[in-house]
Design a protein around this motif. Sequence first.
Motif, PDB file in Angstrom:
ATOM      1  N   LEU A   1       0.826  -1.354  -0.163  1.00  0.00           N
ATOM      2  CA  LEU A   1       0.063   0.035   0.263  1.00  0.00           C
ATOM      3  C   LEU A   1       0.812   1.672  -0.032  1.00  0.00           C
ATOM      4  CD1 LEU A   1      -2.731  -1.154   2.470  1.00  0.00           C
ATOM      5  CD2 LEU A   1      -2.793  -0.639  -0.052  1.00  0.00           C
ATOM      6  N   VAL A   2       1.604   1.260   1.049  1.00  0.00           N
ATOM      7  CA  VAL A   2       2.663   2.284   0.824  1.00  0.00           C
ATOM      8  C   VAL A   2       3.535   3.010  -0.621  1.00  0.00           C
ATOM      9  CG1 VAL A   2       4.856   3.931   1.862  1.00  0.00           C
ATOM     10  CG2 VAL A   2       3.068   2.288   3.479  1.00  0.00           C
ATOM     11  N   VAL A   3       3.749   1.528  -1.500  1.00  0.00           N
ATOM     12  CA  VAL A   3       4.698   2.097  -2.290  1.00  0.00           C
ATOM     13  C   VAL A   3       3.367   2.241  -3.455  1.00  0.00           C
ATOM     14  CG1 VAL A   3       5.555   0.778  -4.647  1.00  0.00           C
ATOM     15  CG2 VAL A   3       6.168   0.004  -2.200  1.00  0.00           C
ATOM     16  N   SER A   4       2.648   2.048  -3.569  1.00  0.00           N
ATOM     17  CA  SER A   4       1.410   2.180  -4.537  1.00  0.00           C
ATOM     18  C   SER A   4       0.959   3.985  -4.090  1.00  0.00           C
ATOM     19  CB  SER A   4      -0.169   1.453  -4.536  1.00  0.00           C
ATOM     20  OG  SER A   4      -0.512   1.564  -3.148  1.00  0.00           O
ATOM     21  N   VAL A   5       1.311   4.027  -3.170  1.00  0.00           N
ATOM     22  CA  VAL A   5       0.502   5.177  -2.863  1.00  0.00           C
ATOM     23  C   VAL A   5       1.831   6.531  -2.895  1.00  0.00           C
ATOM     24  CG1 VAL A   5       0.332   7.672  -0.945  1.00  0.00           C
ATOM     25  CG2 VAL A   5      -1.005   4.912  -1.180  1.00  0.00           C
ATOM     26  N   LEU A   6       3.064   5.853  -3.192  1.00  0.00           N
ATOM     27  CA  LEU A   6       3.664   6.704  -4.008  1.00  0.00           C
ATOM     28  C   LEU A   6       3.990   6.989  -5.282  1.00  0.00           C
ATOM     29  CD1 LEU A   6       6.968   5.903  -1.202  1.00  0.00           C
ATOM     30  CD2 LEU A   6       5.799   7.456  -0.959  1.00  0.00           C
ATOM     31  N   ARG A   7       3.768   5.525  -5.776  1.00  0.00           N
ATOM     32  CA  ARG A   7       3.319   6.192  -7.649  1.00  0.00           C
ATOM     33  C   ARG A   7       2.442   6.133  -7.785  1.00  0.00           C
ATOM     34  NH1 ARG A   7       6.230  -0.153  -9.213  1.00  0.00           N
ATOM     35  NH2 ARG A   7       5.520   1.221 -11.331  1.00  0.00           N
ATOM     36  N   GLY A   8       1.233   5.928  -7.095  1.00  0.00           N
ATOM     37  CA  GLY A   8      -0.062   6.773  -7.769  1.00  0.00           C
ATOM     38  C   GLY A   8      -0.393   5.517  -8.719  1.00  0.00           C
ATOM     39  N   ASP A   9      -0.153   4.127  -8.182  1.00  0.00           N
ATOM     40  CA  ASP A   9      -0.942   3.161  -9.030  1.00  0.00           C
ATOM     41  C   ASP A   9      -1.524   2.699  -8.039  1.00  0.00           C
ATOM     42  OD1 ASP A   9      -1.033   1.333 -10.823  1.00  0.00           O
ATOM     43  OD2 ASP A   9       1.085   1.150 -11.219  1.00  0.00           O
ATOM     44  N   TRP A  10      -2.621   2.714  -8.662  1.00  0.00           N
ATOM     45  CA  TRP A  10      -4.074   2.277  -7.154  1.00  0.00           C
ATOM     46  C   TRP A  10      -4.829   0.816  -7.415  1.00  0.00           C
ATOM     47  CZ3 TRP A  10      -4.691   4.220  -3.139  1.00  0.00           C
ATOM     48  CH2 TRP A  10      -4.379   5.687  -3.323  1.00  0.00           C
ATOM     49  N   MET A  11      -3.906   0.235  -8.717  1.00  0.00           N
ATOM     50  CA  MET A  11      -3.345  -1.084  -9.132  1.00  0.00           C
ATOM     51  C   MET A  11      -3.204  -2.120  -8.298  1.00  0.00           C
ATOM     52  SD  MET A  11      -6.496  -1.063 -11.761  1.00  0.00           S
ATOM     53  CE  MET A  11      -5.996  -3.060 -12.196  1.00  0.00           C
TER      54      MET A  11
ATOM     55  N   GLY B   1      -2.293  -1.297  -5.245  1.00  0.00           N
ATOM     56  CA  GLY B   1      -3.074  -1.065  -3.999  1.00  0.00           C
ATOM     57  C   GLY B   1      -4.003  -0.834  -4.209  1.00  0.00           C
ATOM     58  N   VAL B   2      -4.925  -1.854  -4.506  1.00  0.00           N
ATOM     59  CA  VAL B   2      -6.335  -2.769  -4.648  1.00  0.00           C
ATOM     60  C   VAL B   2      -5.647  -4.274  -4.628  1.00  0.00           C
ATOM     61  CG1 VAL B   2      -8.036  -3.944  -5.997  1.00  0.00           C
ATOM     62  CG2 VAL B   2      -7.540  -1.911  -6.229  1.00  0.00           C
ATOM     63  N   VAL B   3      -4.763  -4.559  -4.839  1.00  0.00           N
ATOM     64  CA  VAL B   3      -3.378  -6.291  -4.801  1.00  0.00           C
ATOM     65  C   VAL B   3      -3.735  -5.548  -3.123  1.00  0.00           C
ATOM     66  CG1 VAL B   3      -1.636  -7.770  -5.106  1.00  0.00           C
ATOM     67  CG2 VAL B   3      -3.252  -6.184  -6.720  1.00  0.00           C
TER      68      VAL B   3
ATOM     69  N   SER C   1      -7.065  -8.013   3.703  1.00  0.00           N
ATOM     70  CA  SER C   1      -8.585  -8.614   4.423  1.00  0.00           C
ATOM     71  C   SER C   1      -8.253  -9.957   4.309  1.00  0.00           C
ATOM     72  CB  SER C   1      -9.648  -7.574   3.017  1.00  0.00           C
ATOM     73  OG  SER C   1      -9.564  -7.928   1.830  1.00  0.00           O
ATOM     74  N   VAL C   2      -8.004 -10.504   2.568  1.00  0.00           N
ATOM     75  CA  VAL C   2      -8.327 -11.938   2.572  1.00  0.00           C
ATOM     76  C   VAL C   2      -7.472 -12.589   2.980  1.00  0.00           C
ATOM     77  CG1 VAL C   2      -9.782 -13.905   0.816  1.00  0.00           C
ATOM     78  CG2 VAL C   2      -9.543 -11.100   0.744  1.00  0.00           C
ATOM     79  N   GLY C   3      -5.771 -12.285   2.998  1.00  0.00           N
ATOM     80  CA  GLY C   3      -4.508 -13.712   3.226  1.00  0.00           C
ATOM     81  C   GLY C   3      -4.842 -13.931   5.088  1.00  0.00           C
ATOM     82  N   ASN C   4      -5.442 -12.741   5.336  1.00  0.00           N
ATOM     83  CA  ASN C   4      -4.646 -13.921   6.697  1.00  0.00           C
ATOM     84  C   ASN C   4      -5.758 -14.294   7.316  1.00  0.00           C
ATOM     85  OD1 ASN C   4      -2.830 -11.716   7.299  1.00  0.00           O
ATOM     86  ND2 ASN C   4      -3.810 -10.229   8.575  1.00  0.00           N
ATOM     87  N   ALA C   5      -7.531 -14.616   6.732  1.00  0.00           N
ATOM     88  CA  ALA C   5      -8.404 -15.254   7.007  1.00  0.00           C
ATOM     89  C   ALA C   5      -8.182 -16.445   6.909  1.00  0.00           C
ATOM     90  CB  ALA C   5      -9.215 -14.505   6.811  1.00  0.00           C
TER      91      ALA C   5
END
Length: 93
Positions: free
Chosen positions: A44-54, A56-58, A64-68
Amino acid sequence: MNLILIGMMLALLIPMYEAWQDDDIWQKMLAFASIATKTSIMILVVSVLRGDWMIGVVGVIILSVGNAGLMLLAHILKRINDLAKESYYDQRA
């Protein structure tokens, strides 16, 4: 910002060291969940720095799902281990 990412990568080493030391399955699963959470925060930090929201979605999906899924796997492994111990003690009796 590079120093923040390096610090985050160093923070990943703490649960890896803990998982390496302990033989308890719950401790290992919790360490891996911690690694997954920290990795998704880094994404998420890298996506904000790059401005690439795709990217961020990953990161959000992993967060949200990985830890479950990891906790479900840990519960299944614990239950199988408990059943194996019960059958071992039943055979000895």
